[in-house]
Design a protein around this motif. Structure first.
Motif, PDB file in Angstrom:
ATOM      1  N   TRP A  65       1.731  35.685  28.698  1.00 26.97           N
ATOM      2  CA  TRP A  65       0.841  35.628  29.842  1.00 26.97           C
ATOM      3  C   TRP A  65      -0.310  36.560  29.508  1.00 26.97           C
ATOM      4  CZ3 TRP A  65       5.158  35.193  33.843  1.00 26.97           C
ATOM      5  CH2 TRP A  65       5.568  34.062  34.370  1.00 26.97           C
ATOM      6  N   ASP A  68      -2.634  33.809  28.240  1.00 25.54           N
ATOM      7  CA  ASP A  68      -2.982  32.930  29.213  1.00 25.54           C
ATOM      8  C   ASP A  68      -2.020  33.205  30.417  1.00 25.54           C
ATOM      9  OD1 ASP A  68      -3.431  30.833  30.616  1.00 25.54           O
ATOM     10  OD2 ASP A  68      -3.251  29.307  29.228  1.00 25.54           O
ATOM     11  N   PRO A  69      -2.802  33.940  31.601  1.00 25.54           N
ATOM     12  CA  PRO A  69      -1.654  33.972  32.620  1.00 25.54           C
ATOM     13  C   PRO A  69      -1.246  32.928  33.375  1.00 25.54           C
ATOM     14  CG  PRO A  69      -3.810  35.439  32.840  1.00 25.54           C
ATOM     15  CD  PRO A  69      -4.009  34.438  31.395  1.00 25.54           C
ATOM     16  N   GLN A  70      -1.996  31.566  32.925  1.00 22.37           N
ATOM     17  CA  GLN A  70      -1.529  30.527  33.661  1.00 22.37           C
ATOM     18  C   GLN A  70      -0.654  29.546  32.976  1.00 22.37           C
ATOM     19  OE1 GLN A  70      -5.121  30.752  34.866  1.00 22.37           O
ATOM     20  NE2 GLN A  70      -4.201  31.677  36.607  1.00 22.37           N
ATOM     21  N   TYR A  71      -0.114  30.191  31.858  1.00 22.40           N
ATOM     22  CA  TYR A  71       0.601  29.255  30.878  1.00 22.40           C
ATOM     23  C   TYR A  71       1.840  28.505  31.337  1.00 22.40           C
ATOM     24  CZ  TYR A  71       2.499  27.644  26.370  1.00 22.40           C
ATOM     25  OH  TYR A  71       3.109  26.908  25.424  1.00 22.40           O
ATOM     26  N   ARG A  72       1.866  27.481  31.029  1.00 27.22           N
ATOM     27  CA  ARG A  72       3.279  26.749  31.471  1.00 27.22           C
ATOM     28  C   ARG A  72       4.078  26.208  30.588  1.00 27.22           C
ATOM     29  NH1 ARG A  72       1.997  24.393  36.912  1.00 27.22           N
ATOM     30  NH2 ARG A  72       4.392  23.760  36.744  1.00 27.22           N
ATOM     31  N   ARG A  92      12.360  29.808  33.690  1.00 28.56           N
ATOM     32  CA  ARG A  92      11.320  30.665  34.248  1.00 28.56           C
ATOM     33  C   ARG A  92      10.914  31.977  33.274  1.00 28.56           C
ATOM     34  NH1 ARG A  92      13.890  29.560  39.015  1.00 28.56           N
ATOM     35  NH2 ARG A  92      15.663  30.936  38.487  1.00 28.56           N
ATOM     36  N   SER A 135       2.292  19.330  25.320  1.00 27.10           N
ATOM     37  CA  SER A 135       1.388  19.985  26.209  1.00 27.10           C
ATOM     38  C   SER A 135       0.007  19.818  25.461  1.00 27.10           C
ATOM     39  CB  SER A 135       1.766  21.527  25.993  1.00 27.10           C
ATOM     40  OG  SER A 135       1.485  21.952  24.768  1.00 27.10           O
ATOM     41  N   TYR A 137      -1.839  22.495  24.699  1.00 27.58           N
ATOM     42  CA  TYR A 137      -2.210  23.730  24.149  1.00 27.58           C
ATOM     43  C   TYR A 137      -2.393  23.555  22.786  1.00 27.58           C
ATOM     44  CZ  TYR A 137      -0.608  25.714  28.612  1.00 27.58           C
ATOM     45  OH  TYR A 137      -0.610  26.097  29.833  1.00 27.58           O
TER      46      TYR A 137
END
Lengths: 151, 97
Positions: A65, A68-72, A92, A135, A137
């Motif tokens: 994070w 990339d603070p939005q990483y899924r 999580r 993904s 990414y």
């Protein structure tokens, strides 16, 4: 406490229960199964993963994070099984798993591997480098896209 | 590149000892079964790419390079909260994430 010799940190002692265990190693390093997370306060938030089996092998990582603070996460069923999680949902980040991006530091700039994060079950410390083909990414995500090089 | 059309359940042979079965065709993915000799490497292309990237990433940076990296990461480094112990290397369970 046991001690190991390392190329980068000299001799360090560690608690055996803090070892990350990669049952299948990492791509390119399939025989390297045990890594010690090493944090140097002056280098925070960087976390080093020092191999217990090879004093010269040490990965430089950042919590995903930070990159990339939005990483899924998109961990495959097979990797979820290695980690000991059910196949029907993603774990999580933060509460169930530690998720780290491996950095490549080159003269042309530093990149983070977001295609294959290192994922560690925080209860058992079982770990995988979770290659996520589904993904979008990149395995070479520029860390400083404005063009600054780290070395 | 040779392109072949196959239905679900059909097989392609490569040489004498490699067999590729189209196991399942979904909406956006196919499942492929591969039978090959043990010594033949079979991996998804991404895994090979990650292996190459790992080999490039396998060395910790020198202290000087690390300092540059940290200064880029934390331009306001001196306002970063001080770490909670005396400053030598310690190992950590990684609860920073």
């Amino acid at each position: 406490m046991p001690e190991i010799e390392t190329k980068n940190f000299g001799s360090i002692s560690y608690a055996p229960e803090s070892i990350f265990e990669f049952p299948d190693g990492l791509p390119g390093f399939e025989e390297r199964r045990r890594f010690l997370p090493v944090q140097n306060p002056s280098a925070a938030p960087i976390l080093f993963l020092q191999s217990l089996e090879d004093p010269g092998l040490c990965f430089t990582t950042l919590p995903i994070w930070v990159v990339d603070p939005q990483y899924r996460l998109r961990i495959t069923e097979q990797d979820l099984e290695i980690l000991g999680f059910p196949a029907n949902r993603q774990p999580r980040i933060g509460s169930e798993v530690l998720c780290l991006a491996v950095l490549s530091i080159r003269p042309s700039g530093t990149t983070a591997n977001l295609l294959a994060p290192v994922v560690v079950n925080l209860k058992t410390y079982k770990a995988v480098q979770a290659v996520s083909p589904e993904s979008d990414y990149s395995h070479q995500h520029p860390l400083f896209p404005e063009g600054a090089a780290a070395c | 590149m040779l392109i072949m059309s196959r239905r679900q359940g059909e097989t392609i042979l490569i040489g004498n000892d490699i067999e590729i079965v189209i196991a399942h065709i979904g909406r956006s993915r196919v499942k492929v079964g591969i039978r090959a000799p043990r010594e033949t490497m079979v991996v998804a292309q991404e895994v090979k790419m990650v292996g190459e990237e790992n080999r490039a990433a396998a060395q910790a940076p020198s202290p000087a390079v690390l300092q540059i990296l940290l200064s880029q990461l934390l331009p306001e480094a001196h306002t970063f909260p001080a770490a909670d112990d005396e400053g030598d290397v310690r190992q950590d369970a990684g609860d920073k994430n």
